[in-house]
Design an enzyme around this catalytic site. Sequence first.
Site, PDB file in Angstrom:
ATOM      1  N   GLU A 126       0.945  -1.174   0.031  1.00 27.29           N
ATOM      2  CA  GLU A 126       0.030   0.069  -0.249  1.00 27.29           C
ATOM      3  C   GLU A 126       0.961   1.258  -0.068  1.00 27.29           C
ATOM      4  OE1 GLU A 126      -3.618  -2.116   2.677  1.00 27.29           O
ATOM      5  OE2 GLU A 126      -2.805   0.091   3.337  1.00 27.29           O
ATOM      6  N   GLY A 128       1.210   3.475   2.016  1.00 21.78           N
ATOM      7  CA  GLY A 128       1.746   3.751   3.468  1.00 21.78           C
ATOM      8  C   GLY A 128       2.296   2.406   4.003  1.00 21.78           C
ATOM      9  N   GLY A 130       4.818  -0.609   2.864  1.00 22.09           N
ATOM     10  CA  GLY A 130       5.396  -1.542   1.937  1.00 22.09           C
ATOM     11  C   GLY A 130       6.125  -2.451   2.339  1.00 22.09           C
ATOM     12  N   PHE A 155       1.991  -0.030  -6.458  1.00 25.47           N
ATOM     13  CA  PHE A 155       2.771  -0.567  -7.396  1.00 25.47           C
ATOM     14  C   PHE A 155       2.389  -2.070  -7.762  1.00 25.47           C
ATOM     15  CE2 PHE A 155       5.267   1.790  -3.905  1.00 25.47           C
ATOM     16  CZ  PHE A 155       5.709   2.698  -4.900  1.00 25.47           C
ATOM     17  N   ILE A 156       0.965  -2.448  -8.288  1.00 23.75           N
ATOM     18  CA  ILE A 156       0.477  -3.497  -8.569  1.00 23.75           C
ATOM     19  C   ILE A 156       0.803  -3.946  -9.872  1.00 23.75           C
ATOM     20  CG2 ILE A 156      -1.729  -4.945  -8.373  1.00 23.75           C
ATOM     21  CD1 ILE A 156      -0.488  -4.176  -5.727  1.00 23.75           C
ATOM     22  N   ARG A 266      34.458  -7.624 -30.931  1.00 23.19           N
ATOM     23  CA  ARG A 266      34.916  -6.494 -31.014  1.00 23.19           C
ATOM     24  C   ARG A 266      36.378  -6.433 -30.671  1.00 23.19           C
ATOM     25  NH1 ARG A 266      33.582  -0.986 -31.876  1.00 23.19           N
ATOM     26  NH2 ARG A 266      34.507   0.255 -30.559  1.00 23.19           N
ATOM     27  N   GLU A 362       9.095  -7.826  -3.512  1.00 25.83           N
ATOM     28  CA  GLU A 362       8.944  -8.954  -2.754  1.00 25.83           C
ATOM     29  C   GLU A 362       9.590  -9.055  -1.348  1.00 25.83           C
ATOM     30  OE1 GLU A 362       6.850 -10.801  -4.134  1.00 25.83           O
ATOM     31  OE2 GLU A 362       6.974 -11.677  -5.847  1.00 25.83           O
ATOM     32  N   ASN A 365      15.933  -5.841  -0.502  1.00 23.56           N
ATOM     33  CA  ASN A 365      17.087  -6.669   0.263  1.00 23.56           C
ATOM     34  C   ASN A 365      17.505  -6.154   1.443  1.00 23.56           C
ATOM     35  OD1 ASN A 365      16.901  -8.104  -2.095  1.00 23.56           O
ATOM     36  ND2 ASN A 365      18.762  -7.602  -2.942  1.00 23.56           N
TER      37      ASN A 365
END
Length: 379
Positions: A126, A128, A130, A155-156, A266, A362, A365
Amino acid sequence: MDFALSEEQQAIFDMARAFGAEEIAPHARAWEEAGTIPRTLWPKVAELGLGGVYVSEDHGGSGLGRLDATLVFEALAMACPSVAAFLSIHNMCAGMIDRYGSEELKARWLPGICALTTLVSYCLTEPGAGSDAAALRTRADATPEGYRLSGTKAFISGGGYSDAYLTMCRTGGAGPKGISTLLVPAGTPGLSFGGLEDKMGWRAQETRQVQFDECLVSTDLLVGEEGQGFAYAMAGLDGGRLNIAATALGGAQAAFDATRAYMAERKAFGQRLDGFQALQFRLAEMEVKLQQARIFLRQAAWKLDQGAPDATKFCAMAKLAVTDSAFEVANQCLQLHGGYGYLADYGIEKIVRDLRVHQILEGTNEIMRVIVARALGAA
């Protein structure tokens, strides 16, 4: 201890990689520019059994394990991390419904979910809330007609694109034990979406706020039991973190493979770039990072499949280590391409942009470090 993949697992990886090379990679840049993934892709994905990777076969899924899933998403991410990650989120939702939903709910929804005619988004974060997900405020009040759901998710991935939204909401008091999970179909009165987010990476995925304004959700769309939603969400995230790590790894491997090919062609100062010992050492270091990450990821997936008591800690450690290493490798690949790495035509800058968010979503970190530290303290 056997570190080799079985013949079946190798076949799964090869199948997903071949599909990605043929059906995703040639279009990845165009889909990014369009800002969406064509719906026509998903029936092709479903034909491979990848719409319900760990959903039981009784409900149309493939019944694979978490290790198998990491192979699928690593391989697909070699074509496009953004597309692979979206599919991984859909599968995380499918797995949660299969594991916790009622038989009626599973029979009604899982066949379409596994066929990818019904795409599902995961709604936890949400504006407010995270990293502190247990502080979420989206609320669902029980009424004789069903749950009255109000609040906003941020952020969906798939906001406004998906067909259903697996939503963590507060049905009780403060804290994690007051949270439940509802499956909210698209088209529910009161469900709306914010504007399309303009993102650094993952630009092929449509990302929006998801807004609930007195949405009436029937009680048969409750997933599992009231008050257990936070536990379901965290259990889903164990596998989700492995998948996000796997997609990061696949993207980094694609960047590394492209860099090796570039350096073999290269020339500078009269010789190929891969003839300079300093650059050979850079390649060697990146290969070590990729192999370390792959072994760590597969160990964590194996622990989750086995139901090991420390699986959550290992999933957090794998997500932390793999996403950090993958981004570092991709960034080094851009550097080794020189100015060409900065150009869209070479594909490296897209991978760098896509992989940066894997260190955030998810669970950031930093939160992975908190999980590991708490596990150490408890031990």
